[in-house]
Design an enzyme around this catalytic site. Structure first.
Site, PDB file in Angstrom:
ATOM      1  CB  SER A 124      25.579 -21.331  -0.386  1.00 32.83           C
ATOM      2  OG  SER A 124      26.121 -20.405  -1.280  1.00 32.83           O
ATOM      3  CE1 TYR A 148      30.796 -22.649   2.157  1.00 34.92           C
ATOM      4  CE2 TYR A 148      30.183 -21.716   0.027  1.00 34.92           C
ATOM      5  CZ  TYR A 148      29.963 -21.857   1.385  1.00 34.92           C
ATOM      6  OH  TYR A 148      28.892 -21.226   1.966  1.00 34.92           O
ATOM      7  CE  LYS A 152      27.593 -24.102   3.264  1.00 39.31           C
ATOM      8  NZ  LYS A 152      27.216 -24.249   4.667  1.00 39.31           N
TER       9      LYS A 152
HETATM   10  P1  NAD Z   1      30.965 -17.333  10.070  1.00 44.82           P
HETATM   11  O1  NAD Z   1      32.321 -17.888   9.799  1.00 44.82           O
HETATM   12  O2  NAD Z   1      30.857 -15.939  10.537  1.00 44.82           O
HETATM   13  O3  NAD Z   1      30.198 -18.277  11.118  1.00 44.82           O
HETATM   14  C1  NAD Z   1      30.419 -19.658  11.198  1.00 44.82           C
HETATM   15  C2  NAD Z   1      30.661 -20.008  12.666  1.00 44.82           C
HETATM   16  O4  NAD Z   1      30.880 -21.418  12.773  1.00 44.82           O
HETATM   17  C3  NAD Z   1      31.891 -19.325  13.241  1.00 44.82           C
HETATM   18  O5  NAD Z   1      31.543 -18.675  14.458  1.00 44.82           O
HETATM   19  C4  NAD Z   1      32.884 -20.472  13.483  1.00 44.82           C
HETATM   20  O6  NAD Z   1      33.693 -20.230  14.621  1.00 44.82           O
HETATM   21  C5  NAD Z   1      31.947 -21.655  13.668  1.00 44.82           C
HETATM   22  N1  NAD Z   1      32.518 -22.958  13.310  1.00 44.82           N
HETATM   23  C6  NAD Z   1      33.218 -23.277  12.192  1.00 44.82           C
HETATM   24  N2  NAD Z   1      33.538 -24.592  12.202  1.00 44.82           N
HETATM   25  C7  NAD Z   1      33.031 -25.102  13.347  1.00 44.82           C
HETATM   26  C8  NAD Z   1      33.020 -26.394  13.917  1.00 44.82           C
HETATM   27  N3  NAD Z   1      33.637 -27.419  13.319  1.00 44.82           N
HETATM   28  N4  NAD Z   1      32.396 -26.568  15.114  1.00 44.82           N
HETATM   29  C9  NAD Z   1      31.791 -25.534  15.736  1.00 44.82           C
HETATM   30  N5  NAD Z   1      31.769 -24.288  15.247  1.00 44.82           N
HETATM   31  C10 NAD Z   1      32.380 -24.073  14.056  1.00 44.82           C
HETATM   32  O7  NAD Z   1      30.105 -17.562   8.742  1.00 44.82           O
HETATM   33  P2  NAD Z   1      28.688 -16.956   8.326  1.00 44.82           P
HETATM   34  O8  NAD Z   1      28.910 -15.961   7.248  1.00 44.82           O
HETATM   35  O9  NAD Z   1      27.925 -16.574   9.528  1.00 44.82           O
HETATM   36  O10 NAD Z   1      28.054 -18.243   7.640  1.00 44.82           O
HETATM   37  C11 NAD Z   1      27.236 -19.149   8.360  1.00 44.82           C
HETATM   38  C12 NAD Z   1      26.836 -20.292   7.455  1.00 44.82           C
HETATM   39  O11 NAD Z   1      26.162 -19.777   6.317  1.00 44.82           O
HETATM   40  C13 NAD Z   1      28.003 -21.116   6.922  1.00 44.82           C
HETATM   41  O12 NAD Z   1      27.635 -22.470   6.896  1.00 44.82           O
HETATM   42  C14 NAD Z   1      28.192 -20.591   5.521  1.00 44.82           C
HETATM   43  O13 NAD Z   1      28.758 -21.561   4.671  1.00 44.82           O
HETATM   44  C15 NAD Z   1      26.762 -20.270   5.131  1.00 44.82           C
HETATM   45  N6  NAD Z   1      26.667 -19.244   4.071  1.00 44.82           N
HETATM   46  C16 NAD Z   1      27.268 -18.020   4.266  1.00 44.82           C
HETATM   47  C17 NAD Z   1      27.203 -17.065   3.241  1.00 44.82           C
HETATM   48  C18 NAD Z   1      27.869 -15.724   3.413  1.00 44.82           C
HETATM   49  O14 NAD Z   1      28.034 -15.020   2.404  1.00 44.82           O
HETATM   50  N7  NAD Z   1      28.244 -15.308   4.624  1.00 44.82           N
HETATM   51  C19 NAD Z   1      26.527 -17.347   2.052  1.00 44.82           C
HETATM   52  C20 NAD Z   1      25.915 -18.593   1.891  1.00 44.82           C
HETATM   53  C21 NAD Z   1      25.991 -19.538   2.932  1.00 44.82           C
HETATM   54  N1  UFG Z   2      34.086  -8.581  -6.179  1.00 49.20           N
HETATM   55  C1  UFG Z   2      34.965  -7.622  -6.634  1.00 49.20           C
HETATM   56  N2  UFG Z   2      36.041  -7.329  -5.852  1.00 49.20           N
HETATM   57  C2  UFG Z   2      36.282  -7.929  -4.655  1.00 49.20           C
HETATM   58  C3  UFG Z   2      35.375  -8.911  -4.209  1.00 49.20           C
HETATM   59  C4  UFG Z   2      34.295  -9.220  -5.000  1.00 49.20           C
HETATM   60  O1  UFG Z   2      34.783  -7.052  -7.704  1.00 49.20           O
HETATM   61  O2  UFG Z   2      37.310  -7.618  -4.003  1.00 49.20           O
HETATM   62  C5  UFG Z   2      32.884  -8.879  -6.994  1.00 49.20           C
HETATM   63  C6  UFG Z   2      32.781 -10.320  -7.426  1.00 49.20           C
HETATM   64  O3  UFG Z   2      33.462 -10.535  -8.649  1.00 49.20           O
HETATM   65  C7  UFG Z   2      31.261 -10.502  -7.543  1.00 49.20           C
HETATM   66  C8  UFG Z   2      30.716  -9.582  -6.442  1.00 49.20           C
HETATM   67  O4  UFG Z   2      31.761  -8.648  -6.173  1.00 49.20           O
HETATM   68  O5  UFG Z   2      30.807 -10.024  -8.793  1.00 49.20           O
HETATM   69  C9  UFG Z   2      30.355 -10.317  -5.166  1.00 49.20           C
HETATM   70  O6  UFG Z   2      31.470 -11.081  -4.724  1.00 49.20           O
HETATM   71  P1  UFG Z   2      31.542 -11.734  -3.270  1.00 49.20           P
HETATM   72  O7  UFG Z   2      32.878 -12.401  -3.150  1.00 49.20           O
HETATM   73  O8  UFG Z   2      31.195 -10.723  -2.245  1.00 49.20           O
HETATM   74  O9  UFG Z   2      30.357 -12.787  -3.282  1.00 49.20           O
HETATM   75  P2  UFG Z   2      30.125 -14.032  -4.256  1.00 49.20           P
HETATM   76  O10 UFG Z   2      28.812 -13.812  -4.918  1.00 49.20           O
HETATM   77  O11 UFG Z   2      31.274 -14.312  -5.108  1.00 49.20           O
HETATM   78  O12 UFG Z   2      30.081 -15.223  -3.188  1.00 49.20           O
HETATM   79  C10 UFG Z   2      29.136 -15.254  -2.129  1.00 49.20           C
HETATM   80  C11 UFG Z   2      29.699 -16.007  -0.934  1.00 49.20           C
HETATM   81  C12 UFG Z   2      29.953 -17.440  -1.298  1.00 49.20           C
HETATM   82  C13 UFG Z   2      28.724 -18.056  -1.866  1.00 49.20           C
HETATM   83  C14 UFG Z   2      28.213 -17.230  -3.019  1.00 49.20           C
HETATM   84  C15 UFG Z   2      26.908 -17.734  -3.545  1.00 49.20           C
HETATM   85  O13 UFG Z   2      30.909 -15.438  -0.544  1.00 49.20           O
HETATM   86  O14 UFG Z   2      30.275 -18.152  -0.124  1.00 49.20           O
HETATM   87  O15 UFG Z   2      27.993 -15.875  -2.581  1.00 49.20           O
HETATM   88  O16 UFG Z   2      26.016 -17.768  -2.493  1.00 49.20           O
HETATM   89  F1  UFG Z   2      29.021 -19.297  -2.311  1.00 49.20           F
END
Ligand code: NAD
Ligand code: UFG
Length: 334
Positions: A124, A148, A152
């Site tokens: 991330s 979290y 990572k």
């Molecule tokens: P998500 O929650 O939609 O998908 C994660 C999946 O993993 C889910 O289907 C959940 O059921 C499964 N899971 C969780 N724990 C498990 C376990 N112990 N064993 C088996 N399955 C398990 O999340 P996402 O948004 O698709 O994110 C996927 C990956 O990308 C995550 O590792 C997350 O940290 C990373 N990531 C996401 C974002 C974002 O903004 N969505 C940003 C940066 C990194």
């Molecule tokens: N924000 C608002 N109102 C809300 C939610 C968010 O104003 O209700 C703003 C936040 O302050 C930020 C922007 O919208 O400026 C984006 O916020 P998000 O929560 O959508 O995303 P972040 O950038 O904070 O976090 C995301 C993922 C994290 C990851 C991070 C960096 O959710 O898991 O990007 O990759 F760690």
């Protein structure tokens, strides 16, 4: 290749399965369904017109993993499974370390026992923390501010150490910026349970009139309109990046961190206005204080992804807003 996708029924995993199938790979999903549903497999199959295999199980279950690796001849693992809510990780650190660290170690041990030497890992942009200057290059200083993010960075370190010890192992550490949007079919997307933490799902709930207004967290940042700037990327573009990462793993070894972002930043109010324009729906908002832990600007330098993966993001902010809403209005209303 035959690819094990952990967390493959989740938001990013499901879109990646579609792109893997389109690129001719075989897909085996392992997911414990903690944050997703079994029916996502049917949606993936409907879009790709190819089957996926599904195992319901947990990455912390070594015996279950061993059975899977014995039954399937897996060439590579794309590892999405884990917990991902920053705020929750502060309240429940042990759950986060157990799922994200113990789970990954158990998976890596089972991979080693079965001779699987390729992993693409979901890292991330959060690993850039507060110390790097945007746009972030992969060799920028890393720091994290919450459990979290620490999971990572720890898994990145574990994979770097593993690659140093085992010369034939390949790990691609994909640092995602802010994935939003959904597949254009509207069959898969992001549907978080409860009140969303992230901006885009929150806007969808306001658009559905399930929440009264958006709370904008701060308008006094050093940005053009004072609200936080992020590198939003269409989840389908992000998913395609994984196909390139697999290709890199086929032909190289070692640990390589790669940003998946567009290199373009949008503010919170840019997103609000783009959503309103793309979908013809007003999004009322109020200005609240800053959210603790937020940075003013998070932005990728996407050069390495272009050089090593031959990948760039193509979809526009309008595509993200239209496709995301197309999924949300059906899924969140149901
Ligand atoms: P998500 O929650 O939609 O998908 C994660 C999946 O993993 C889910 O289907 C959940 O059921 C499964 N899971 C969780 N724990 C498990 C376990 N112990 N064993 C088996 N399955 C398990 O999340 P996402 O948004 O698709 O994110 C996927 C990956 O990308 C995550 O590792 C997350 O940290 C990373 N990531 C996401 C974002 C974002 O903004 N969505 C940003 C940066 C990194
Ligand atoms: N924000 C608002 N109102 C809300 C939610 C968010 O104003 O209700 C703003 C936040 O302050 C930020 C922007 O919208 O400026 C984006 O916020 P998000 O929560 O959508 O995303 P972040 O950038 O904070 O976090 C995301 C993922 C994290 C990851 C991070 C960096 O959710 O898991 O990007 O990759 F760690």
């Amino acid at each position: 290749m035959k690819v094990l996708v952990t967390g493959g029924t989740g938001f990013i995993g499901s879109h990646t399965c579609v792109e893997l199938l389109a690129a001719g790979h075989e897909v085996v999903i392992l997911d414990n369904l903690y944050n997703s549903e079994r029916s996502v497999c049917d949606a993936i199959t409907a879009i790709a017109k190819k089957p996926v295999q599904f195992y319901q199980g947990d990455i912390r279950d070594r015996a279950g993993l061993d059975r899977l690796f014995e039954a399937e001849n897996i060439d590579a693992v794309i590892h999405f499974a884990g917990l991902k809510a920053v705020g929750e990780s502060v309240a429940k650190p042990l759950e986060y370390y157990d799922n994200n660290i113990t789970g990954t170690l158990t998976l890596l041990e089972s991979m080693r026992a079965h001779g699987v030497k390729r992993m693409v890992f979901s890292s991330s942009a959060t690993v850039y923390g507060l110390s790097a200057t945007p746009p972030f290059k992969e060799d920028a200083p890393l720091s994290v501010t919450n459990p979290y993010g620490r999971t990572k960075l720890m898994v990145e370190d574990i994979l770097r150490d593993l690659c140093a010890a085992q010369a034939d192992f390949c790990a691609v550490l994909l640092r995602y910026f802010n994935p939003i949007g959904a597949h254009e079919s509207g069959l898969i997307g992001e549907n978080p349970r409860g009140i969303p933490n992230n901006l885009f799902p929150y806007i969808n709930k306001v658009a559905l009139r399930q929440l009264p207004e958006l709370h904008v967290f701060g308008n006094d940042y050093d940005t053009p309109d004072g609200t936080g700037v992020r590198d939003y990327i269409h989840v389908v573009d992000l998913a395609k990046g994984h196909v390139g990462a697999l290709r890199l793993c086929e032909s190289s070894t070692g640990a390589t961190a790669i940003n998946l972002g567009t290199g373009t930043g949008y503010s919170v109010l840019d997103i609000v206005h783009a959503f309103e324009k793309a979908n013809g729906i007003s999004i009322p908002y109020v200005i609240d204080p800053r959210r603790p832990g937020d940075v003013a600007v998070s932005l990728a330098n996407p050069d390495r992804a272009r050089q090593l993966l031959g990948w760039t993001a193509h979809k526009t902010l309008e595509d993200m807003c239209r496709d995301g809403w197309n999924f949300a209005k059906r899924a969140m209303e149901a």
